[in-house]
Design a protein around this motif. Structure first.
Motif, PDB file in Angstrom:
ATOM      1  N   ILE A  40       0.853  -1.181   0.000  1.00  0.00           N
ATOM      2  CA  ILE A  40       0.000   0.000   0.000  1.00  0.00           C
ATOM      3  C   ILE A  40       0.894   1.237   0.000  1.00  0.00           C
ATOM      4  O   ILE A  40       1.885   1.303   0.710  1.00  0.00           O
ATOM      5  CB  ILE A  40      -0.938  -0.004   1.224  1.00  0.00           C
ATOM      6  CG1 ILE A  40      -1.915  -1.167   1.115  1.00  0.00           C
ATOM      7  CG2 ILE A  40      -1.697   1.310   1.335  1.00  0.00           C
ATOM      8  CD1 ILE A  40      -2.776  -1.359   2.331  1.00  0.00           C
ATOM      9  N   GLU A  59      -5.048   0.493  -1.828  1.00  0.00           N
ATOM     10  CA  GLU A  59      -5.644  -0.570  -1.029  1.00  0.00           C
ATOM     11  C   GLU A  59      -5.260  -1.899  -1.664  1.00  0.00           C
ATOM     12  O   GLU A  59      -5.231  -2.015  -2.887  1.00  0.00           O
ATOM     13  CB  GLU A  59      -7.164  -0.399  -1.086  1.00  0.00           C
ATOM     14  CG  GLU A  59      -7.930  -0.879   0.093  1.00  0.00           C
ATOM     15  CD  GLU A  59      -9.405  -0.531  -0.098  1.00  0.00           C
ATOM     16  OE1 GLU A  59     -10.134  -1.393  -0.650  1.00  0.00           O
ATOM     17  OE2 GLU A  59      -9.808   0.574   0.290  1.00  0.00           O
ATOM     18  N   THR A  61      -6.159  -5.992  -0.989  1.00  0.00           N
ATOM     19  CA  THR A  61      -6.763  -7.088  -0.242  1.00  0.00           C
ATOM     20  C   THR A  61      -6.595  -8.384  -1.040  1.00  0.00           C
ATOM     21  O   THR A  61      -6.027  -8.376  -2.116  1.00  0.00           O
ATOM     22  CB  THR A  61      -8.264  -6.832   0.028  1.00  0.00           C
ATOM     23  OG1 THR A  61      -8.973  -6.849  -1.204  1.00  0.00           O
ATOM     24  CG2 THR A  61      -8.486  -5.510   0.740  1.00  0.00           C
TER      25      THR A  61
END
Length: 146
Positions: A40, A59, A61
């Protein structure tokens, strides 16, 4: 007795297949230069025949990433740098623009005319703009990584 007929234009209906195909193409372009392991805040530049793209990871994930893509211009005082926030869905193999310049959240369809004069298919057009931006980076040379 006169009858009045309405000459209203039919309400815009998005073509979901075309939109998903566009998002799939954008994902394919991005996959060519998107690192597998990325932190990030990490950013880099892609230099192509028609300019430079600056990419920054916001971001990260397991199944998605949020990426900011901008195209710096030489005349910064006069023109805002084109910039979009893109959500990358790795499980669906799609990349979709979430926000653009002055649009903070894109709606699927806008009534037309509207206060901000967005096109009925503004969401599609902004994603088509992303496709054009990504073509800059499709034949890229990685300039720097930070």
């Amino acid at each position: 007795m006169a009858t009045s007929t309405s000459h209203q234009k039919p309400r815009y209906r998005p073509n979901v297949s075309d939109f998903l195909a566009l998002c799939g193409r954008n994902y394919g372009y991005m996959l060519k230069w998107l690192p597998l392991e990325v932190a990030i805040g990490q950013s880099w530049q892609l230099e192509g025949e028609f300019g430079i793209l600056v990419v920054r990871i916001l971001e990260n994930t397991k199944y998605t990433q949020l990426v900011e893509i901008s195209r710096p211009l030489g005349m910064v005082e006069f023109i805002n740098t084109p910039k979009v926030l893109v959500r990358i869905y790795h499980d669906a193999k799609l990349a979709e623009v979430l926000t653009g310049q002055q649009i903070y959240q894109l709606r699927p369809v806008y009534d037309y005319p509207n206060l901000r004069m967005y096109h009925s298919d503004e969401k599609y057009q902004v994603n088509a703009f992303l496709e054009e931006l990504l073509k800059i980076g499709s034949q890229q040379h990685l300039v720097c990584q930070s």
